[in-house]
Scaffold this motif. Structure first.
Motif, PDB file in Angstrom:
ATOM      1  N   LEU A  11      71.352  -0.876  54.041  1.00 13.62           N
ATOM      2  CA  LEU A  11      71.797  -1.428  52.760  1.00 13.62           C
ATOM      3  C   LEU A  11      70.929  -0.934  51.614  1.00 13.62           C
ATOM      4  O   LEU A  11      71.429  -0.671  50.525  1.00 13.62           O
ATOM      5  CB  LEU A  11      71.802  -2.954  52.808  1.00 13.62           C
ATOM      6  CG  LEU A  11      72.860  -3.576  53.711  1.00 13.62           C
ATOM      7  CD1 LEU A  11      72.701  -5.093  53.757  1.00 13.62           C
ATOM      8  CD2 LEU A  11      74.258  -3.195  53.278  1.00 13.62           C
ATOM      9  N   SER A  12      69.642  -0.780  51.864  1.00 10.46           N
ATOM     10  CA  SER A  12      68.753  -0.261  50.827  1.00 10.46           C
ATOM     11  C   SER A  12      69.143   1.164  50.451  1.00 10.46           C
ATOM     12  O   SER A  12      69.182   1.518  49.273  1.00 10.46           O
ATOM     13  CB  SER A  12      67.305  -0.306  51.320  1.00 10.46           C
ATOM     14  OG  SER A  12      66.444   0.223  50.360  1.00 10.46           O
ATOM     15  N   GLY A  13      69.468   1.980  51.429  1.00 10.25           N
ATOM     16  CA  GLY A  13      69.909   3.352  51.166  1.00 10.25           C
ATOM     17  C   GLY A  13      71.222   3.386  50.405  1.00 10.25           C
ATOM     18  O   GLY A  13      71.404   4.202  49.499  1.00 10.25           O
ATOM     19  N   GLU A  14      72.141   2.488  50.770  1.00  9.98           N
ATOM     20  CA  GLU A  14      73.420   2.415  50.074  1.00  9.98           C
ATOM     21  C   GLU A  14      73.212   1.993  48.616  1.00  9.98           C
ATOM     22  O   GLU A  14      73.845   2.529  47.713  1.00  9.98           O
ATOM     23  CB  GLU A  14      74.359   1.444  50.792  1.00  9.98           C
ATOM     24  CG  GLU A  14      74.846   1.967  52.130  1.00  9.98           C
ATOM     25  CD  GLU A  14      75.692   0.967  52.886  1.00  9.98           C
ATOM     26  OE1 GLU A  14      75.822  -0.203  52.457  1.00  9.98           O
ATOM     27  OE2 GLU A  14      76.218   1.347  53.950  1.00  9.98           O
ATOM     28  N   ALA A  15      72.326   1.040  48.404  1.00  8.74           N
ATOM     29  CA  ALA A  15      72.032   0.597  47.039  1.00  8.74           C
ATOM     30  C   ALA A  15      71.451   1.747  46.226  1.00  8.74           C
ATOM     31  O   ALA A  15      71.837   1.955  45.071  1.00  8.74           O
ATOM     32  CB  ALA A  15      71.075  -0.592  47.061  1.00  8.74           C
ATOM     33  N   GLN A  16      70.547   2.507  46.826  1.00  8.62           N
ATOM     34  CA  GLN A  16      69.952   3.646  46.117  1.00  8.62           C
ATOM     35  C   GLN A  16      71.019   4.671  45.764  1.00  8.62           C
ATOM     36  O   GLN A  16      70.945   5.308  44.719  1.00  8.62           O
ATOM     37  CB  GLN A  16      68.842   4.274  46.959  1.00  8.62           C
ATOM     38  CG  GLN A  16      67.601   3.427  47.003  1.00  8.62           C
ATOM     39  CD  GLN A  16      66.506   4.024  47.868  1.00  8.62           C
ATOM     40  OE1 GLN A  16      66.660   5.091  48.445  1.00  8.62           O
ATOM     41  NE2 GLN A  16      65.388   3.332  47.951  1.00  8.62           N
ATOM     42  N   PHE A  17      72.011   4.834  46.618  1.00  8.70           N
ATOM     43  CA  PHE A  17      73.116   5.763  46.344  1.00  8.70           C
ATOM     44  C   PHE A  17      73.915   5.286  45.125  1.00  8.70           C
ATOM     45  O   PHE A  17      74.301   6.084  44.272  1.00  8.70           O
ATOM     46  CB  PHE A  17      74.028   5.858  47.570  1.00  8.70           C
ATOM     47  CG  PHE A  17      75.229   6.738  47.380  1.00  8.70           C
ATOM     48  CD1 PHE A  17      75.132   8.115  47.521  1.00  8.70           C
ATOM     49  CD2 PHE A  17      76.470   6.193  47.069  1.00  8.70           C
ATOM     50  CE1 PHE A  17      76.241   8.938  47.351  1.00  8.70           C
ATOM     51  CE2 PHE A  17      77.581   7.004  46.893  1.00  8.70           C
ATOM     52  CZ  PHE A  17      77.462   8.379  47.034  1.00  8.70           C
ATOM     53  N   ASN A  18      74.162   3.983  45.023  1.00  3.02           N
ATOM     54  CA  ASN A  18      75.003   3.434  43.955  1.00  3.02           C
ATOM     55  C   ASN A  18      74.263   3.184  42.643  1.00  3.02           C
ATOM     56  O   ASN A  18      74.890   3.135  41.590  1.00  3.02           O
ATOM     57  CB  ASN A  18      75.634   2.110  44.406  1.00  3.02           C
ATOM     58  CG  ASN A  18      77.046   2.260  44.893  1.00  3.02           C
ATOM     59  OD1 ASN A  18      77.458   3.322  45.321  1.00  3.02           O
ATOM     60  ND2 ASN A  18      77.792   1.183  44.849  1.00  3.02           N
TER      61      ASN A  18
END
Length: 150
Positions: A11-18
């Motif tokens: 989820l942290s990686g996904e947040a960084q993507f967005n």
């Protein structure tokens, strides 16, 4: 616990993507608000009515949540307008199929903006489209500023 930690990393990686996409939305809409304020562009009756509706909904939601404090640092009317309302105030072409205008960008921008602001993970294509529209909005605002300075 290990599953949670792995899930948190995903989820942290996904947040960084967005995050860059959310930031572009924030900047684009607030650039339009600043432009409207600096050039004293008047609100239409329809936009004033929409603002009153959104203010009312926010007050109702705050009451339900037992929130008595202000939640917005800036609570002026423009904060209640979405990209369409802002864009139409700033730059709505008379013949959209033939003329550039921020209102045209707003139509492309809206579905992706709505997804990112509702914390959906964007696709690469959607993220790229939003970035392209952000660049187009910035460039169009520069042209509008140049025209006003002449």
């Amino acid at each position: 616990m290990a599953l949670f930690i792995k899930g948190e990393a995903v989820l942290s990686g996904e947040a960084q993507f967005n995050i860059p996409s959310y930031t572009e939305c924030f900047i684009a809409e607030n650039l339009l608000r600043k432009f409207i304020e600096q050039h004293s562009i008047a609100l239409s009756k329809e936009l004033s009515e929409a603002i009153a509706k959104w203010r009312g909904r926010e007050e109702t939601s705050k009451g339900i949540a037992n929130i008595s404090y202000e939640i917005r640092q800036n609570n002026n009317d423009l904060q209640y307008l979405d990209m369409d309302g802002l864009a139409n105030l700033v730059d709505k072409p008379e013949t959209p199929e033939k003329q550039a205008g921020i209102a045209r960008s707003a139509k492309v921008y809206k579905p992706v903006r709505d997804a990112v602001c509702r914390t959906s993970l964007l696709t690469n294509n959607a993220k790229q489209q939003l970035s392209t529209e952000f660049l187009n909005i910035q460039a169009r605002l520069r042209k509008l500023l140049d025209k006003r300075e002449v």
